[in-house]
Design a protein around this motif. Structure first.
Motif, PDB file in Angstrom:
ATOM      1  N   LEU A  50      11.356  54.485  93.557  1.00 50.61           N
ATOM      2  CA  LEU A  50      10.268  55.367  94.205  1.00 50.61           C
ATOM      3  C   LEU A  50       9.870  54.866  95.407  1.00 50.61           C
ATOM      4  CD1 LEU A  50       8.861  58.136  94.198  1.00 50.61           C
ATOM      5  CD2 LEU A  50       6.905  56.944  92.890  1.00 50.61           C
ATOM      6  N   THR A  51       9.534  53.713  95.485  1.00 48.26           N
ATOM      7  CA  THR A  51       8.972  53.147  96.868  1.00 48.26           C
ATOM      8  C   THR A  51      10.088  53.268  97.935  1.00 48.26           C
ATOM      9  OG1 THR A  51       7.542  51.482  95.526  1.00 48.26           O
ATOM     10  CG2 THR A  51       8.052  50.871  97.728  1.00 48.26           C
ATOM     11  N   ASN A  81      10.096  56.339  99.279  1.00 48.54           N
ATOM     12  CA  ASN A  81       9.002  56.768 100.046  1.00 48.54           C
ATOM     13  C   ASN A  81       9.230  56.128 101.379  1.00 48.54           C
ATOM     14  OD1 ASN A  81       6.857  58.339  99.050  1.00 48.54           O
ATOM     15  ND2 ASN A  81       6.989  56.935  97.298  1.00 48.54           N
ATOM     16  N   ASN A  82       9.571  55.101 101.513  1.00 51.68           N
ATOM     17  CA  ASN A  82      10.045  54.451 102.740  1.00 51.68           C
ATOM     18  C   ASN A  82      11.083  54.887 103.672  1.00 51.68           C
ATOM     19  OD1 ASN A  82       7.937  52.548 102.006  1.00 51.68           O
ATOM     20  ND2 ASN A  82       9.328  51.316 101.315  1.00 51.68           N
ATOM     21  N   CYS A 142      12.026  61.645  97.924  1.00 50.77           N
ATOM     22  CA  CYS A 142      10.979  61.769  97.160  1.00 50.77           C
ATOM     23  C   CYS A 142      10.388  62.918  97.572  1.00 50.77           C
ATOM     24  CB  CYS A 142       9.911  60.430  97.430  1.00 50.77           C
ATOM     25  SG  CYS A 142       9.330  60.525  99.348  1.00 50.77           S
ATOM     26  N   ALA A 149       3.254  63.933  97.253  1.00 52.01           N
ATOM     27  CA  ALA A 149       3.293  63.083  96.206  1.00 52.01           C
ATOM     28  C   ALA A 149       2.739  63.338  94.826  1.00 52.01           C
ATOM     29  CB  ALA A 149       2.726  61.907  96.721  1.00 52.01           C
TER      30      ALA A 149
END
Lengths: 144, 144
Positions: free
Chosen positions: B24-25, B28-29, B78, B82
DNA sequence: TCGATAGCGTAATGTCATAACATATCGCCT
DNA sequence: AGGCGATATGTTATGACATTACGCTATCGA
């Protein structure tokens, strides 16, 4: 006997090459979407041996509006309205049954319009739209 | 009755496992959609070694509405909103720019309604809808 | 006759996704 | 505590989908 002139301004089922004809016929005879490799397997006896031969034919058929690619399935169907559906009724939508695998093609002008409107507001130059519904068709629900 | 503590009625970023968190990170990035293998490459240093680890994490993230799969791209993003987008605003649509690769997620209730109406009339039990627009975003058009 | 365009055939490779198997961890019930 | 089910994990191998690269052939028109 190839025409030297384009008589119609919408895409006609113009002269297809042998491979294109074979692939289109295969799609027409199928009840459900076929992957490129499915098609290839069905056409081995007709001399096709490599995936690329199928992909190239599919590319042209899609260009001419005679077939569609289903993105969520990585598979292909022939166009429901064999002759002239393509650009005529706006963006096509596909309902794919998870039971029998059959696909129902339809077009909803309002949906097309709304998406075009969003694009307009956003400044997005819309080139191509994919709409695919997954679920169970009426037949399969009854059969359950 | 799985958990007694559903504090919020919309999906919360509930406890994710280590792999899910990592994936997920990474999403997101990212500025643009990533394929599962893209993600894997970015996470080698964190100990991930096999595609399946990524696919399993993605599966869960998508279930929880934290990520989406883009069918026409075989890639993942993503969720734009959020926390709460998931089921709330109906079916999500995605505009994918062929210039910069960025994806804009939106939802049009009217589109959702029309497709639901078609399903109703047809007896199609709708489970999942894919809407993906391809084109060039406003930025990229200006840049040209 | 030349060059442009389009199609064809083949091999090799690249990209995306899952099956099958083995092990570990946690919560819960008894 | 012991045992069970559900879920997550790690690894290997394989399957499924798609394209790149190369070379050849046919057609058409300048």
């Amino acid at each position: 006997m190839a025409h030297s002139h384009e008589a119609h301004h919408h895409e006609r089922p113009r002269d297809l090459t042998r491979n294109q004809e074979l692939v289109l016929t295969t799609l027409n005879n199928a009840e459900a979407p076929l992957s490129a490799y499915d098609i290839l397997d069905k056409l081995r006896d007709d001399g096709l041996r490599a995936p690329l031969q199928v992909y190239r034919a599919l590319e042209k058929l899609i260009e001419h509006g005679l077939a569609h690619r289903l993105e969520s399935l990585n598979a292909f169907v022939c166009c429901a309205d064999a002759n002239c559906h393509g650009r005529a009724s706006g963006t096509a939508a596909f309902a794919i049954c998870s039971g029998c695998g059959r696909v129902d093609e339809f077009a909803d002008p309002e949906v097309t319009a709304r998406l075009a409107a969003w694009a307009g507001e956003t400044g997005f130059a819309l080139e191509r739209t994919t709409i695919e519904l997954r679920g169970r068709c009426a037949e399969c629900r009854k059969a359950a």
